[in-house]
Write an enzyme that holds these catalytic residues in place. Structure first.
Site, short mmCIF file in Angstrom:
data_model
loop_
_atom_site.label_atom_id
_atom_site.label_comp_id
_atom_site.label_asym_id
_atom_site.label_seq_id
_atom_site.Cartn_x
_atom_site.Cartn_y
_atom_site.Cartn_z
N TRP A 15 -65.39 28.37 1.79
CA TRP A 15 -64.36 28.89 0.89
C TRP A 15 -65.01 29.90 -0.05
CZ3 TRP A 15 -64.22 28.99 -4.44
CH2 TRP A 15 -63.06 29.54 -4.99
N GLU A 29 -61.26 27.40 4.61
CA GLU A 29 -60.27 27.01 3.59
C GLU A 29 -59.62 28.25 2.99
OE1 GLU A 29 -60.04 24.49 -0.63
OE2 GLU A 29 -61.97 24.88 0.33
N LYS A 57 -56.72 30.11 0.17
CA LYS A 57 -56.22 29.94 -1.19
C LYS A 57 -55.16 31.00 -1.44
CE LYS A 57 -57.76 28.84 -5.85
NZ LYS A 57 -58.93 28.58 -6.73
N ASP A 105 -56.07 22.40 1.47
CA ASP A 105 -56.22 21.93 0.09
C ASP A 105 -54.84 21.96 -0.53
OD1 ASP A 105 -56.44 22.20 -2.84
OD2 ASP A 105 -58.60 22.26 -2.49
N HIS A 162 -53.73 24.82 -2.85
CA HIS A 162 -53.97 26.21 -2.47
C HIS A 162 -52.78 26.89 -1.80
CE1 HIS A 162 -58.67 26.16 -2.58
NE2 HIS A 162 -58.12 25.71 -3.69
N HIS A 185 -58.52 18.57 1.58
CA HIS A 185 -58.95 18.37 0.20
C HIS A 185 -57.77 17.83 -0.59
CE1 HIS A 185 -62.72 21.15 -0.21
NE2 HIS A 185 -62.92 20.10 0.56
N ASP A 196 -53.52 25.97 -8.76
CA ASP A 196 -54.64 25.15 -8.30
C ASP A 196 -55.49 24.70 -9.48
OD1 ASP A 196 -56.50 23.96 -6.54
OD2 ASP A 196 -57.74 25.76 -6.61
N ASP A 199 -56.52 21.59 -10.14
CA ASP A 199 -57.47 20.51 -9.80
C ASP A 199 -57.47 19.38 -10.81
OD1 ASP A 199 -58.64 21.30 -7.29
OD2 ASP A 199 -59.53 22.99 -8.34
N ASP A 245 -61.16 16.80 -4.28
CA ASP A 245 -61.60 18.06 -4.88
C ASP A 245 -60.84 18.28 -6.18
OD1 ASP A 245 -62.60 20.51 -5.50
OD2 ASP A 245 -61.58 21.60 -3.89
#
Length: 420
Positions: free
Chosen positions: A183, A224, A226, A259, A262, A286, A294, A296, A327
């Protein structure tokens, strides 16, 4: 209510609670090391800000500053989480010492710089996943694998190839496959004049990275995507379409990674899991919690995480088809509590999914009996799930809910508050 009564209630719906707990206990979930130190790593100046679309917020005391401190924190977390954890490392967590010759830049990393992590994992029976670190480095210009500067691009390709070798080393030493995630935060803050050029360079760079020899049974490179990031709001090179297309065209040497932070806010990863498993033998995942973007946040026992777990279970993803990793990184609260909460919640969602009569519900759907399906899906939500979870924790030799936070607080007072 006791576990015995809960078991009987689930049995009335055709669900074997014993089988669900036994199945969950063997499911590996990768625990991300970067929650413990706010994604700082050990190879660059910790006083400088993170770059490449990465940002942490908060300044809760006790951030791990050395490999030893991070390992000690992970040990404390391992005491509090049930199941079968793996470790997940970024390349920036290389350990440099006199024995291995000291610091080298990321393009010169070798397996020997991760031997302390192998020793750590082997002693605890852990497998290990890995990630090249394409951010927070002077050679982010700001592009990395997509850079038009050939010297910059070559540096990052060499870094990626080094990470393939390190991933192979981790897998061979620990006897477990290593998911290696590619990524980057490559992109532009404002509308670009050329969208194609960076993507062609990115594609070429990944091709060159994956030309490094590796055993695909042991090393699982993944790509990955995004939707956007801080400083790259207008254009992301590794978009969803790019990453998925690359993985589809190179199924013999890499897999896609989803993810759940993302994508656009109205997209859900739970629906993407069966779509991808219709075409890919394996995918990586993820698990995080986005709030508007995003961000997290720590994983909760919320609707979308439960739905993700339900799709993993329904699609046979627990049979090695879905590689699950966490993640997220929150520096505003006790970092160990964040680790433990997110990991336990991920396990809870999987147990919740395993405690559902998915086969019977599929029959109702196939027969068009949607009224009965909706009623059945709603009724099972009030079954005594908590009693099964408590029994699962007991069998794993880990504390139940309401019993572990005191240990984190004691560790904070004895260890974290001493870090200045």
């Amino acid at each position: 209510m006791s576990y015995k009564e809960a078991k009987e209630k689930y049995a009335a719906y055709g669900v074997d609670a014993e089988a669900a707990m036994e199945r969950l206990q063997a499911v590996p979930i990768s625990l991300h090391c970067w929650q413990g130190d706010d994604v700082r790593g050990f190879d660059t100046d910790p006083s400088k800000p993170l770059t490449g679309g990465i940002q942490t917020t908060g300044s809760y005391p006790g951030r791990a500053r050395t490999p030893g401190e991070l390992m000690a924190d992970i040990d404390q977390v391992l005491r509090l989480i049930p199941g079968t954890p793996k470790l997940n490392l970024h390349a920036s967590y290389a350990v440099f010492n006199e024995e291995n010759g000291g610091w080298v830049d990321r393009d010169k990393l070798e397996p020997k710089h991760f031997k302390p992590w192998v020793d750590f994992c082997r002693a605890r029976g852990l497998g290990c996943d890995f990630n090249p670190t394409f951010f927070s480095h002077p050679k982010c210009d700001p592009l990395t694998l997509a850079s038009p500067n050939e010297e910059t691009r070559r540096f990052w390709v060499d870094h990626g190839r080094a990470c393939i070798r390190i991933s192979q080393y981790l897998a061979q030493e620990l006897g477990d496959s290593c998911t290696m995630n590619i990524w980057t935060g490559d992109g532009f803050k404002d509308i670009p004049a050329d969208r194609m050029g960076p993507r062609m360079r990115y594609r070429q760079s990944i091709d060159e990275i994956l030309s490094e020899p590796y055993d695909f049974r042991l090393v699982k490179p993944c790509v990955e995507s995004k939707v956007f990031g801080i400083g790259v709001e207008a254009y992301t090179v590794g978009s969803a379409e790019f990453a998925l297309s690359y993985a589809a065209m190179n199924k013999e040497r890499c897999i896609p990674l989803l993810d759940n932070g993302h994508y656009h806010p109205t997209e859900v990863v739970s629906d993407k899991i069966p779509a991808l498993l219709a075409f890919f033998p394996e995918i990586a995942l993820h698990v995080t919690r986005p709030i508007r973007w995003d961000s997290d946040h720590v994983v909760l026992f919320d609707d979308e995480t439960r739905e993700i777990a339900r799709e993993i279970v329904r699609c046979g993803g627990l049979d090695g088809r879905v590689h699950i990793a966490l993640d997220y990184f929150d520096a505003s609260i006790n970092r160990l509590s964040a680790w433990v909460t997110g990991y336990r919640n991920t396990q809870k969602t999987l147990l919740f999914a395993l405690l559902q009569p998915n086969g019977a519900w599929k029959e109702l759907q196939d027969q068009g009996r949607f009224t009965e399906l909706m009623v059945a899906q709603e009724e099972i939500k009030t079954l005594p799930f908590g009693d099964v979870w408590e029994e699962y924790c007991r069998r794993c030799g880990k504390p139940a809910d309401g019993q572990w936070m005191g240990q984190v607080q004691a560790y904070e007072q004895a260890v974290l508050e001493e870090r200045v």
